[in-house]
Design a protein around this motif. Structure first.
Motif, mmCIF file in Angstrom:
data_model
loop_
_atom_site.group_PDB
_atom_site.id
_atom_site.type_symbol
_atom_site.label_atom_id
_atom_site.label_comp_id
_atom_site.label_asym_id
_atom_site.label_seq_id
_atom_site.Cartn_x
_atom_site.Cartn_y
_atom_site.Cartn_z
ATOM 1 N N VAL A 189 0.841 -1.206 0.000
ATOM 2 C CA VAL A 189 0.000 0.000 0.000
ATOM 3 C C VAL A 189 0.873 1.252 0.000
ATOM 4 O O VAL A 189 0.614 2.210 -0.743
ATOM 5 N N LEU A 190 1.912 1.267 0.831
ATOM 6 C CA LEU A 190 2.781 2.439 0.914
ATOM 7 C C LEU A 190 3.495 2.702 -0.404
ATOM 8 O O LEU A 190 3.687 3.861 -0.799
ATOM 9 N N VAL A 228 1.063 4.428 -2.451
ATOM 10 C CA VAL A 228 0.895 5.804 -1.978
ATOM 11 C C VAL A 228 2.018 6.694 -2.503
ATOM 12 O O VAL A 228 1.788 7.832 -2.936
ATOM 13 N N ILE A 282 1.493 7.272 -6.237
ATOM 14 C CA ILE A 282 0.388 8.216 -6.428
ATOM 15 C C ILE A 282 0.812 9.620 -6.008
ATOM 16 O O ILE A 282 0.507 10.607 -6.690
ATOM 17 N N GLY A 283 1.545 9.711 -4.881
ATOM 18 C CA GLY A 283 2.040 11.018 -4.434
ATOM 19 C C GLY A 283 2.927 11.672 -5.479
ATOM 20 O O GLY A 283 2.839 12.884 -5.711
ATOM 21 N N TRP A 296 9.074 12.634 -3.971
ATOM 22 C CA TRP A 296 8.225 11.440 -4.032
ATOM 23 C C TRP A 296 8.814 10.404 -4.978
ATOM 24 O O TRP A 296 8.698 9.191 -4.741
ATOM 25 N N THR A 349 -5.546 9.291 -8.792
ATOM 26 C CA THR A 349 -5.562 8.288 -7.725
ATOM 27 C C THR A 349 -6.339 7.049 -8.160
ATOM 28 O O THR A 349 -5.908 5.914 -7.939
ATOM 29 N N SER A 402 -4.531 3.453 -8.766
ATOM 30 C CA SER A 402 -5.018 2.432 -7.832
ATOM 31 C C SER A 402 -5.641 1.249 -8.562
ATOM 32 O O SER A 402 -5.499 0.100 -8.129
#
Length: 386
Positions: free
Chosen positions: A18-19, A22, A25-26, A68, A308, A312
């Motif tokens: 998940v991270l 993230v 996506i960030g 990022w 996102t 995702s």
């Protein structure tokens, strides 16, 4: 130590999956509009002053946004070593092209105004265009290749081997579905860059950004829909056969994998993941309507929601696969068998819990300080702008 014992290995693996999402996506939400603005530069700015306005909307923030990207690469290296080894060695020519394009951005910012020559400045404007458009396109091509599967295999001692030479490592990545994925990525980030320019500029630049962003959003929606249909009807998926061992050893050869069926079977197994494509289509539609209506803050937020949802949807559709192998499906990398050790993931999680809020707080403070529009008067009257 007690907390370490409470968080199981399989939970840590999912947390870092998940991270990683993230972080990706960030990167797309922040540096994505930088790339979009760079790709739009020659088209939304007609005069030298207008182009300087466009450049100065991202000039103060692009370096921070690239944090990022660095964090994503670091997370892959530390949390998913086999993924780092396979992707960074097999795709090194493509990654070199991305890095070369990204290097054009700081060089272009630095040197564009060093000479009072229209030809000189125009040349650097097109260099900035390449620095924005090429990575935006190639990142999408990379994602498309991940979903198609990559021609690598692991030896008995887990050494990654890549089939093919130059063609397979670069030109072979330009497969039709991967190119379509690149179109999704490029048009998505063009829309995002246009939403940013709508927020940060005014007058003719803003109007041109709204027009181009509207068309880019329509292209993104159509291309994303076509990619979904293609994925359902023309791309073989991968699946683990036999027993799944979420707490098993970090050895990709431990699992048995077969190629066949459809990636879309994930939506039958986990119906809730439909929220991702819904977010994608809804975000694009609302962003396009916002661009047409001249709304600013909400348009940028809807664009972020679309990004996102799109990113995702890839991860949720492929789970638990991270990088499938077309040469030897048993070598495919999954969440359950290609991570670092339990202790490594735990220590990294502690560091993430400490430092991620600091990064987010600093980023929020920077955007608050730099809030407001960039105007032509401000650019021509300041000796500190690009």
């Amino acid at each position: 130590m007690i907390l370490f014992e409470l968080i199981d290995f399989d939970i840590l693996r999912v947390i870092w999956w998940v991270l990683l999402g993230v972080l990706l996506i960030g990167f797309a939400l922040t540096d994505g509009f930088d790339m979009g603005v760079g790709a739009l530069l020659p088209f939304v700015g007609r005069t030298d002053v207008e182009r300087r306005v466009v450049i100065n909307t991202i000039g103060p923030v692009w370096e921070g946004n690239q944090v990022w990207f660095i964090l994503g690469g670091g997370a892959i290296f530390a949390a998913w070593p086999p993924l780092y080894a396979v992707s960074f060695s097999g795709f090194y020519l493509a990654m070199f092209a991305v890095l070369a394009a990204l290097i054009l951005r700081p060089v272009g910012f630095k040197y564009r105004s060093k000479r009072d020559s229209a030809a000189w400045r125009s040349g650097w404007d097109w260099a900035l265009f390449v620095g924005g458009a090429a990575p935006a396109l190639l990142f999408g091509v990379a994602v498309g290749n991940v979903m198609l599967g990559v021609p690598f295999y692991l030896t008995e001692d887990l050494m990654p081997m890549y089939d093919g030479a130059f063609y397979a490592k670069f030109l072979g990545l330009l497969r039709p579905f991967a190119i379509l994925s690149g179109v999704v990525s490029l048009s998505m980030l063009l829309m995002h860059g246009a939403a940013w320019l709508t927020l940060k500029t005014e007058g003719p630049v803003q109007m041109r950004a709204r027009t181009i962003g509207t068309y880019a959003g329509i292209v993104a929606a159509v291309a994303y829909a076509l990619a979904g249909v293609w994925l359902a009807l023309g791309v073989d998926g991968f699946q683990i056969i036999g027993e799944v061992a979420p707490n098993g050893p970090s050895n990709p050869l431990y699992s048995e994998v077969e190629r066949g069926g459809s990636w879309m079977a994930a939506y039958s197994a986990r119906p809730w993941i439909i929220i991702a494509p819904i977010m994608a289509f809804a975000g694009i539609a609302l962003a396009v309507m916002g661009l047409r209506a001249g709304r600013e803050v909400s348009t940028l937020l809807w664009s972020k929601m679309a990004i996102t949802g799109i990113i995702s949807s890839v991860g949720l559709t492929m789970f638990p696969f991270i990088l499938p192998s077309t040469v030897n499906p048993d070598s495919s990398l999954t969440v359950w068998d290609s991570s670092s050790s339990h202790q490594t993931l735990f220590v990294m999680l502690v560091m993430a819990v400490i430092f991620m809020p600091l990064i987010l707080a600093y980023t929020a403070w920077v955007y608050k300080v730099l809030w407001g529009k960039v105007t032509e008067d401000e650019i021509t009257g300041s000796g500190h702008s690009y």
